[in-house]
Motif scaffolding. Structure first.
Motif, mmCIF file in Angstrom:
data_model
loop_
_atom_site.group_PDB
_atom_site.id
_atom_site.type_symbol
_atom_site.label_atom_id
_atom_site.label_comp_id
_atom_site.label_asym_id
_atom_site.label_seq_id
_atom_site.Cartn_x
_atom_site.Cartn_y
_atom_site.Cartn_z
ATOM 1 N N THR A 71 -10.202 -0.405 -19.030
ATOM 2 C CA THR A 71 -10.374 -0.340 -20.484
ATOM 3 C C THR A 71 -11.305 -1.437 -20.971
ATOM 4 O O THR A 71 -12.169 -1.208 -21.831
ATOM 5 N N GLN A 113 -14.884 -0.492 -20.076
ATOM 6 C CA GLN A 113 -15.386 0.564 -20.954
ATOM 7 C C GLN A 113 -15.768 0.016 -22.319
ATOM 8 O O GLN A 113 -16.798 0.374 -22.887
ATOM 9 N N ARG A 114 -14.948 -0.885 -22.843
ATOM 10 C CA ARG A 114 -15.246 -1.467 -24.146
ATOM 11 C C ARG A 114 -16.509 -2.320 -24.099
ATOM 12 O O ARG A 114 -17.314 -2.307 -25.023
ATOM 13 N N SER A 115 -16.681 -3.062 -23.007
ATOM 14 C CA SER A 115 -17.869 -3.913 -22.893
ATOM 15 C C SER A 115 -19.144 -3.082 -22.807
ATOM 16 O O SER A 115 -20.190 -3.488 -23.286
ATOM 17 N N MET A 116 -19.043 -1.905 -22.196
ATOM 18 C CA MET A 116 -20.215 -1.023 -22.089
ATOM 19 C C MET A 116 -20.531 -0.359 -23.411
ATOM 20 O O MET A 116 -21.678 -0.003 -23.681
ATOM 21 N N GLN A 117 -19.517 -0.212 -24.279
ATOM 22 C CA GLN A 117 -19.739 0.421 -25.585
ATOM 23 C C GLN A 117 -20.246 -0.559 -26.629
ATOM 24 O O GLN A 117 -20.844 -0.158 -27.618
ATOM 25 N N ASP A 118 -19.977 -1.853 -26.418
ATOM 26 C CA ASP A 118 -20.422 -2.853 -27.391
ATOM 27 C C ASP A 118 -21.934 -2.929 -27.414
ATOM 28 O O ASP A 118 -22.594 -2.929 -26.357
ATOM 29 N N PRO A 119 -22.550 -3.025 -28.606
ATOM 30 C CA PRO A 119 -24.019 -3.136 -28.670
ATOM 31 C C PRO A 119 -24.493 -4.470 -28.109
ATOM 32 O O PRO A 119 -23.771 -5.469 -28.185
#
Length: 218
Positions: free
Chosen positions: A205, A208-214
């Protein structure tokens, strides 16, 4: 809830040092507890280096005292639904069909032992080193939000999980878990498997969040 747990601890104090409830306001979701002296046994969830042996010994001793405590029936809940947790991790693909089958067999055997009179175990519920303070007066356990009745070995499995840099301590924890008999050993294994799976889920999780952050603006 955490407020309910701390209220219960006011009436029945655990056999280790824990913060006392000062005030609680459910309407405003406000909880005020005693500030406890001491230093955190580990700042990281998974310490990069083995903590001092004295700190591990103090933490393990405190956890074992908590696990031996028998507060009155009905005072605390059973926070973890093991069957539901297994099914959810299986649906997420974190457990294979074989994993699920093996865990279900162990759980079935443990349930039979419980039916014969074997007892659940009171646990802190989140026995991480980061929730343990080391002080001259002895260890202090904080963050009792998840306290309640579990299959035996939940706290031991939690501590085992974060002591990857201390293999000797892990061996000692495993020996303690097995010393109470086959049912306790199997319960420890079930707890450990679910906790390890939870850690994998936490890691995935976070990735995934780090990859979604701009990306940061230059």
């Amino acid at each position: 809830t955490e407020m309910a747990v701390y209220r219960s601890l006011v009436r029945h104090r655990p056999p280790v040092r824990a913060p006392r409830l000062i005030a609680a306001d459910p309407d405003n979701c406000t909880l005020v507890i005693e500030r406890m002296p001491g230093r955190v046994a580990a700042l990281q969830r998974h310490p990069m280096e083995a903590p001092p042996r004295a700190d591990i010994r103090a933490a393990l001793g405190a956890i074992c005292r908590v696990n031996a405590w028998r507060p009155p029936a009905g005072l605390f809940d059973m926070p973890l639904d093991y069957v539901e947790q297994m099914s959810r991790y299986h649906e997420l693909g974190l457990l294979t069909d074989r994993d699920l089958g093996d865990l279900q067999k162990l759980l079935h055997g443990i349930a039979q032992e419980v039916g014969r009179g074997a007892m659940l175990q009171f646990c802190h519920g989140d026995a991480l080193l980061s929730n343990i303070l080391v002080s001259p007066a002895g260890p202090v356990l904080v963050d009792w939000e998840h306290a309640g009745w579990y299959l035996p070995g939940h706290d031991l499995a939690t501590l085992w999980l974060v002591l990857g840099q201390a293999p000797g301590a892990r061996r000692q924890i495993s020996q303690i878990a097995q010393s109470a008999g086959p049912a306790s050993r199997d319960a420890f294994l079930v707890n450990l498997m679910l906790l390890l799976t939870r850690e994998i889920r936490r890691y995935e999780t976070a990735v995934q969040r780090s990859m979604q952050d701009p990306p940061p603006v230059a």
